[in-house]
Design a protein around this motif. Structure first.
Motif, PDB file in Angstrom:
ATOM      1  N   GLY A   1      21.554  49.466  29.007  1.00 39.54           N
ATOM      2  CA  GLY A   1      22.126  50.268  29.586  1.00 39.54           C
ATOM      3  C   GLY A   1      21.761  51.328  28.309  1.00 39.54           C
ATOM      4  O   GLY A   1      22.265  52.273  28.821  1.00 39.54           O
ATOM      5  N   VAL A   2      21.012  50.943  26.883  1.00 39.92           N
ATOM      6  CA  VAL A   2      20.954  52.361  26.256  1.00 39.92           C
ATOM      7  C   VAL A   2      20.427  53.103  26.582  1.00 39.92           C
ATOM      8  O   VAL A   2      20.542  54.440  25.584  1.00 39.92           O
ATOM      9  CB  VAL A   2      20.962  51.075  25.180  1.00 39.92           C
ATOM     10  N   LEU A   3      19.348  52.721  27.196  1.00 40.76           N
ATOM     11  CA  LEU A   3      18.642  54.182  27.261  1.00 40.76           C
ATOM     12  C   LEU A   3      18.174  54.401  28.771  1.00 40.76           C
ATOM     13  O   LEU A   3      18.240  53.472  29.633  1.00 40.76           O
ATOM     14  CB  LEU A   3      17.074  53.979  26.513  1.00 40.76           C
TER      15      LEU A   3
ATOM     16  N   ARG B   1      23.006  58.774  36.574  1.00 39.92           N
ATOM     17  CA  ARG B   1      23.304  58.763  36.220  1.00 39.92           C
ATOM     18  C   ARG B   1      23.077  58.350  34.344  1.00 39.92           C
ATOM     19  O   ARG B   1      21.385  57.759  34.309  1.00 39.92           O
ATOM     20  CB  ARG B   1      24.515  57.481  36.362  1.00 39.92           C
ATOM     21  N   GLY B   2      23.148  59.049  33.307  1.00 37.75           N
ATOM     22  CA  GLY B   2      22.460  58.360  32.367  1.00 37.75           C
ATOM     23  C   GLY B   2      21.410  59.240  31.892  1.00 37.75           C
ATOM     24  O   GLY B   2      20.196  59.419  30.479  1.00 37.75           O
ATOM     25  N   GLY B   3      21.647  60.321  32.671  1.00 36.91           N
ATOM     26  CA  GLY B   3      19.587  61.443  32.646  1.00 36.91           C
ATOM     27  C   GLY B   3      19.592  62.273  31.536  1.00 36.91           C
ATOM     28  O   GLY B   3      18.695  63.315  31.522  1.00 36.91           O
ATOM     29  N   SER B   4      20.317  62.154  30.809  1.00 32.46           N
ATOM     30  CA  SER B   4      20.722  62.850  29.369  1.00 32.46           C
ATOM     31  C   SER B   4      19.448  62.612  28.466  1.00 32.46           C
ATOM     32  O   SER B   4      18.601  63.685  27.951  1.00 32.46           O
ATOM     33  CB  SER B   4      21.599  63.052  28.745  1.00 32.46           C
ATOM     34  N   ASP B   5      18.985  60.918  28.463  1.00 33.03           N
ATOM     35  CA  ASP B   5      18.191  60.923  27.633  1.00 33.03           C
ATOM     36  C   ASP B   5      16.528  61.563  27.912  1.00 33.03           C
ATOM     37  O   ASP B   5      15.588  61.550  27.116  1.00 33.03           O
ATOM     38  CB  ASP B   5      18.356  59.279  27.732  1.00 33.03           C
ATOM     39  N   THR B   6      16.190  61.341  29.499  1.00 30.70           N
ATOM     40  CA  THR B   6      15.316  61.677  30.474  1.00 30.70           C
ATOM     41  C   THR B   6      15.083  62.798  29.571  1.00 30.70           C
ATOM     42  O   THR B   6      14.025  63.573  29.436  1.00 30.70           O
ATOM     43  CB  THR B   6      15.350  61.824  31.719  1.00 30.70           C
TER      44      THR B   6
ATOM     45  N   VAL C   1      17.107  66.245  19.098  1.00 30.77           N
ATOM     46  CA  VAL C   1      18.433  65.658  18.975  1.00 30.77           C
ATOM     47  C   VAL C   1      19.263  65.083  20.325  1.00 30.77           C
ATOM     48  O   VAL C   1      19.422  66.729  20.775  1.00 30.77           O
ATOM     49  CB  VAL C   1      19.205  65.296  17.499  1.00 30.77           C
ATOM     50  N   LYS C   2      19.448  63.995  20.491  1.00 24.69           N
ATOM     51  CA  LYS C   2      20.901  64.206  21.703  1.00 24.69           C
ATOM     52  C   LYS C   2      21.842  63.378  21.885  1.00 24.69           C
ATOM     53  O   LYS C   2      21.832  62.240  20.781  1.00 24.69           O
ATOM     54  CB  LYS C   2      19.657  63.454  22.841  1.00 24.69           C
ATOM     55  N   PHE C   3      22.965  63.415  21.416  1.00 24.56           N
ATOM     56  CA  PHE C   3      24.033  63.602  21.673  1.00 24.56           C
ATOM     57  C   PHE C   3      24.992  62.305  23.053  1.00 24.56           C
ATOM     58  O   PHE C   3      25.048  63.684  24.040  1.00 24.56           O
ATOM     59  CB  PHE C   3      25.255  63.919  21.096  1.00 24.56           C
TER      60      PHE C   3
HETATM   61 MG    MG Z   1      23.331  56.848  28.156  1.00 23.43          MG
END
Ligand code: MG
Ligand code: ASP
Length: 410
Positions: A209-211, A150-155, A6-8
């Motif tokens: 921008g969501v993912l 930027r935003g790389g936590s999803d990955t 799970v990712k927050f």
């Molecule tokens: Mg994000």
């Protein structure tokens, strides 16, 4: 035992009170008998603040040092969340990127994950611990700390899910799922219950921008079921998978848009003074992402090639092209700013001709000039003046009836 990742995101862990809420949510999943890896972002706007601090010292800080700086954001969150989980009576252990075995290529600020050594995480799970992993970071083969963009936590989350063969990867965020368009700007945008990886990939690349786009790419490659859902409510979010339920008469599923696009035009004196490929190879070597390309070679006219780049990359692109002017064989370059890209996406397009025509007709009737076009099997993008971006997005959302929840075919 089910393994879940799970990712927050940053807004879900913005304060210690938020972190307590995340911890309670994690406890609930553990009580259901799941074994959990929790990936987190930096708290709130921390990453932006860190970038800002570096910029106060230098307009172009070294990318290596910027990576060292930015990864501290996630490191704060992993320790605080682990402390909050321990307070709830759970066993929890934090992992920075390198502790979690996340190996990346040597590309500061935008590295790809090459491989994950999962032993440390697997050991923690086997010991009944919750593994709390810092998103967005890894380590290269020279032991440099790297970040994934930027935003790389999803990955990070999807990559770990694939590496430990988790049942599912859930991305918890501040919205209830993926919407037909951005509900902050587009009237009657609604949540989409299910999307195929390919549709999501297009939407993510086109500015929804969501993912982080690479997270969807990985989910597709590893067929990892992935959901996007709200950390504030129990509502089901959007499920991403390979095959989704057919929706009756649905051709377009979403409208995405993105501002700050620049069109660069390279002018040649005569055709073929150098291969067209060399411009794009040169830019690619310097990690400049070129998007839409339009070439025109018409008899008796100066040959040109136009392409779009993001505003942040303009300066670098101009410098690099300037440095290689002689080998690339062009005469001069100019550029047009204040442009935006608006796109429609849907797998149904592949089998329904005329979608692009409907789009152009809608824009024409609204008086919106189209400067560049690009299409794939499942999307059509147009570059238009930035001031018309939201006008176009709203008009297209209505044109394709996206506010109405379609019936599904059983
Ligand atoms: Mg994000
Ligand atoms: N904290 C990083 C960022 O703001 C990574 C992420 O949140 O996914 O871009």
């Amino acid at each position: 035992m089910n393994k879940l990742v799970v990712k927050f995101g940053g807004t879900s862990v913005a304060t210690t009170a938020h972190i307590q809420r995340v911890a309670a949510r994690v406890l609930k999943e553990v009580e259901k008998g799941n074994s959990l890896v929790v990936v987190v972002s930096a708290m709130g706007k921390t990453t932006d603040q860190l970038v800002h601090m570096a910029n106060e010292l230098c307009a172009e800080p070294s990318k290596r040092e910027l990576d060292v700086l930015l990864t501290t954001g996630e490191q704060v969150t992993i320790s605080l969340l682990s402390i909050a989980l321990q307070k709830l009576g759970l066993k929890a252990q934090s992992f920075t990127g390198w502790q979690a075995g996340i190996h990346t290529e040597t590309v500061p600020s935008n590295a790809r994950i090459e491989q994950i050594d999962t032993q440390a995480i697997e050991r923690a799970l086997a010991e009944g611990k919750v593994a709390v992993v810092a998103g967005f970071q890894g380590v290269d083969s020279n032991d440099n700390i790297t970040t994934l963009g930027r935003g790389g936590s999803d990955t990070t989350a999807v990559a770990i899910a694939a590496a430990i063969q988790a049942q599912r990867c859930d991305i918890y965020t501040d919205v209830e799922g993926v919407y037909t368009s951005d509900p902050r700007y587009v009237k009657n945008a609604r949540k989409i219950p299910q999307l195929s990886y390919d549709e999501m990939l297009e939407l993510a690349h086109l500015g929804a921008g969501v993912l982080h786009p690479r997270s969807v790419e990985l989910a597709k490659n590893y067929e990892m079921p992935m959901s996007v859902r709200s950390s504030y409510c129990e509502e089901e979010g959007t499920m991403l998978k390979e095959e989704v339920q057919m929706e009756k008469d649905i051709v377009v599923r979403g409208v995405a848009f993105e501002g700050d696009i620049i069109r660069l035009t390279v002018y040649y004196e005569a055709p073929y003074t150098s291969s067209l490929a060399s411009i794009f190879t040169t830019l690619a070597k310097h990690h400049i992402n070129v998007d839409i390309i339009v070439q025109s070679v018409i008899p008796n006219m100066t040959p040109t090639v136009s392409f779009s780049v993001k505003k942040e990359q303009l300066k670098e692109a101009l410098i690099i092209l300037g440095e290689h002017k002689d080998t690339l064989g062009f005469d001069h370059i100019d550029h047009e700013a204040e442009l935006a890209k608006v796109s429609i996406v849907g797998s149904g397009m592949a089998s329904n001709p005329g979608v692009a025509a409907t789009m152009f007709d809608c824009l024409y009737k609204e008086g919106i000039p189209v400067k560049m076009v690009s299409t794939s099997e499942i999307k059509v993008s147009v570059v238009i003046p930035q001031e018309e971006m939201l006008h176009a997005a709203n008009a297209l959302h209505e044109q394709f009836d996206l506010s109405i929840l379609p019936e599904t075919i059983a």
